[in-house]
Scaffold this motif. Structure first.
Motif, short mmCIF file in Angstrom:
data_model
loop_
_atom_site.label_atom_id
_atom_site.label_comp_id
_atom_site.label_asym_id
_atom_site.label_seq_id
_atom_site.Cartn_x
_atom_site.Cartn_y
_atom_site.Cartn_z
N THR A 1 -3.43 66.91 -29.45
CA THR A 1 -2.93 65.44 -29.71
C THR A 1 -2.84 64.73 -31.07
O THR A 1 -2.06 64.35 -31.59
N ALA A 2 -4.12 65.17 -31.68
CA ALA A 2 -4.10 64.77 -33.18
C ALA A 2 -3.06 65.37 -33.91
O ALA A 2 -2.61 64.80 -34.99
N ALA A 3 -3.11 66.78 -33.97
CA ALA A 3 -2.12 67.62 -34.69
C ALA A 3 -0.70 67.10 -34.61
O ALA A 3 0.17 67.25 -35.33
N ALA A 4 -0.38 66.26 -33.26
CA ALA A 4 1.08 65.97 -33.07
C ALA A 4 1.27 64.39 -33.61
O ALA A 4 2.30 64.25 -34.21
N THR A 5 0.21 63.66 -33.75
CA THR A 5 0.11 62.44 -34.07
C THR A 5 0.05 62.17 -35.66
O THR A 5 1.18 61.48 -36.25
N ILE A 6 -0.41 63.09 -36.31
CA ILE A 6 -0.47 63.04 -37.73
C ILE A 6 0.85 63.17 -38.51
O ILE A 6 1.09 62.31 -39.32
N LEU B 1 -6.69 58.73 -28.79
CA LEU B 1 -5.51 59.62 -29.71
C LEU B 1 -4.53 59.38 -29.02
O LEU B 1 -3.15 59.44 -29.74
N PHE B 2 -4.30 59.48 -27.78
CA PHE B 2 -3.04 59.45 -27.15
C PHE B 2 -2.31 58.17 -27.19
O PHE B 2 -0.98 58.08 -27.44
#
Length: 534
Positions: free
Chosen positions: A512-517, A440-441
């Motif tokens: 991390t997922a919430a920042a990536t999407i 994810l990172f």
């Protein structure tokens, strides 16, 4: 004529101090003075200071036991090594592979004058690098040991002899490097490999230097006697520094003879060497019929990104070191993991799963060294209008950039995570999260770098190193990834362990997922539009 050619050679080497290629104009006097002062500070203050400290730590102990010659031998060898390393590449590019060799040879200029100008440039570069070592060594010797006339003369001769010997070795090794360089096909990978070897050698010497110095000083008599018996010329070289008349005559005469032979060989064969080396890179190409294989649009664009990455040593070294360090961390954990886990558990407690969280943070830290997407838009440079003019959706181009970094990062990460799971005992949910979070990172880092690269592109660079190292996107992506990795470990250590490793790592994965999407969606919609309008 010699003065004019020498001035031209020196001007080419230090061109960036007087001319701003990006703005296409000469630098101001203040800028030139500032750059020159910074260079002098680094060479004299930093490098000279390091070797002055080294000399000071060795001089008194060796002088007290009558081994001053051994002191000069060691420092002389270091000076020769640094001098050759600093000037050999200038030799091969400035003497044998100079772009104006053919032009100068076609002009009514004596070949001897051209050779002399080239050799003087190489000599001055070698003198600059070798003096950083040997001049502080001489000054320290004069401070520690009582001054004598013979020692002064010997030290001056030693500096001159070393600089000329560096010139001789540089001419020989420069020819070898030039011959090899024009025959290499995969120069980018060779450059990266040599750079990594040099980095590894630097850190190895740095960590071992103090132990080596202590061992040399404590065993000076034994090593000195062996050196005197098996390498007598090195003994004479050291004796020159302390003012031994016989050693001064022998060493100076030997260096003079070697220089005379070098001059004789170059004067007889310079024209043939320069033209053969410069033309050997132009080889005949045989056209062969090959079947063209059709590729999908995505595969073609991805292949384009990989080709750019592998064609640039600067790009690979500055933005792809994680490819090497991620597996190294995995192997180290596999080999030393059990001892490390035991140490951490003894210090912090068994039930907190600190080793698993720290190993996950370490994998993310290594992955943060991969930031290929951050400069990828800037590296398009003048070719950007070509891709913009093609009937291709900009998103496909940006997606290829994301995929390249993801592939080059995730494959080593999976290997590293498997090593972590083998070395660090943990329950199944924690193991799954330890495998998931680095991936994810990796996606977050790729999206962040590309988004910043789209917002702050540098399309007017004159050297790709400006896009690769000096961009704001690169700096934020690299240091932001380091801060993220540090925070994962530190926050858990401060108080995150109270909720348990599984819940903590679940929160990290969710954040991390919430920042990536959103970043991914922004790149696909808004970023594609920005790319088409750059």
């Amino acid at each position: 004529m010699l003065r004019t050619l020498l001035k031209k050679q020196i001007g080419e080497i230090f061109r960036s101090y007087f001319y701003d290629a990006k703005k296409n104009k000469a630098r101001s006097l203040a800028q030139t003075i500032a750059f020159t002062a910074l260079f002098a500070l680094l060479m004299v203050g930093l490098l000279g200071g390091v070797f002055a400290y080294l000399a000071y730590s060795m001089c008194a102990p060796l002088a007290d036991v009558g081994m001053s010659w051994f002191y000069f031998t060691i420092l002389s060898l270091i000076a020769i090594a640094l001098g050759v390393f600093g000037s050999v590449f200038n030799t091969y590019s400035g003497l044998y592979l100079a772009k104006d060799n053919d032009l100068l040879l076609s002009m009514p200029i004596p070949t001897g004058v051209i050779i002399a100008a080239r050799l003087l440039t190489v000599y001055l570069m070698g003198l600059m690098y070798s003096s950083v070592v040997i001049v502080p060594a001489v000054i320290v010797y004069f401070i520690v040991v009582p001054l004598t006339f013979s020692a002064v003369v010997g030290s001056i001769l030693l500096i001159i002899d070393i600089s000329i010997f560096v010139l001789i070795l540089s001419c020989l090794l420069g020819l070898v490097v030039a011959k090899i360089s024009v025959k290499l096909k995969n120069k980018s990978f060779i450059t990266v490999f040599i750079s990594l070897i040099a980095i590894a050698a630097y850190y190895f010497v740095y960590y071992k230097a103090q132990a080596w110095i202590s061992e040399l000083v404590s065993g000076a008599a034994v090593y000195g006697e062996k050196l005197r018996g098996k390498a007598y010329p090195l003994y004479l070289l050291g004796r020159t520094g302390v003012g031994d008349v016989t050693a001064m005559i022998i060493i100076t005469a030997s260096v003079a003879v070697l220089f005379g032979l070098t001059w004789l060989v170059l004067s007889k064969s310079f024209t043939g060497i320069a033209t053969s080396v410069s033309t050997s890179s132009v080889s005949k190409s045989l056209i062969k019929e090959k079947a063209a294989h059709r590729k999908s649009l995505g595969a073609a664009l991805l292949g384009r990104e990989f080709a750019r990455f592998t064609a640039s040593p600067n790009y690979m070294l500055n933005c792809g070191l994680g490819i090497l360090f991620i597996p190294i961390i995995g192997v180290l954990l596999l080999v030393k993991g059990s001892a490390l886990v035991e140490t951490i558990n003894d210090a912090l407690g068994v039930g907190y799963n600190f080793p698993a969280v720290l190993a996950c943070a370490a994998a993310c830290a290594a992955a943060s060294m991969n930031d290929m997407t951050a400069p990828s838009v800037s590296l398009e440079g003048k070719t950007l209008p070509i891709t913009q003019s093609l009937p291709i959706n900009p998103w496909h181009i940006l997606r290829a950039k994301l995929l390249m970094q993801t592939i080059l990062t995730d494959i080593p990460l999976i290997f590293c995570s498997v090593c972590i799971l083998a070395a660090v005992p943990c329950d199944v949910p924690t193991a799954v999260l330890t495998l998931l979070i680095p991936l994810l990172f990796s996606a977050f880092s790729a999206c962040l770098g590309l988004a910043l690269g789209l917002k702050r592109p540098n399309l007017t660079w004159t050297s790709e190193i400006m896009a690769v190292k000096q961009g704001l996107a690169v700096m934020i992506t690299l240091f932001g990834g380091m801060i993220y990795s540090l925070a994962v470990g530190v926050i858990y250590f401060i108080g995150g362990f109270n909720i348990g490793a599984t819940i903590y790592l679940s929160a990290v994965a969710a954040i991390t997922a919430a920042a990536t999407i959103p970043l991914f969606i922004w790149i696909k919609k808004k970023g594609s539009k920005i790319y088409s309008e750059l």
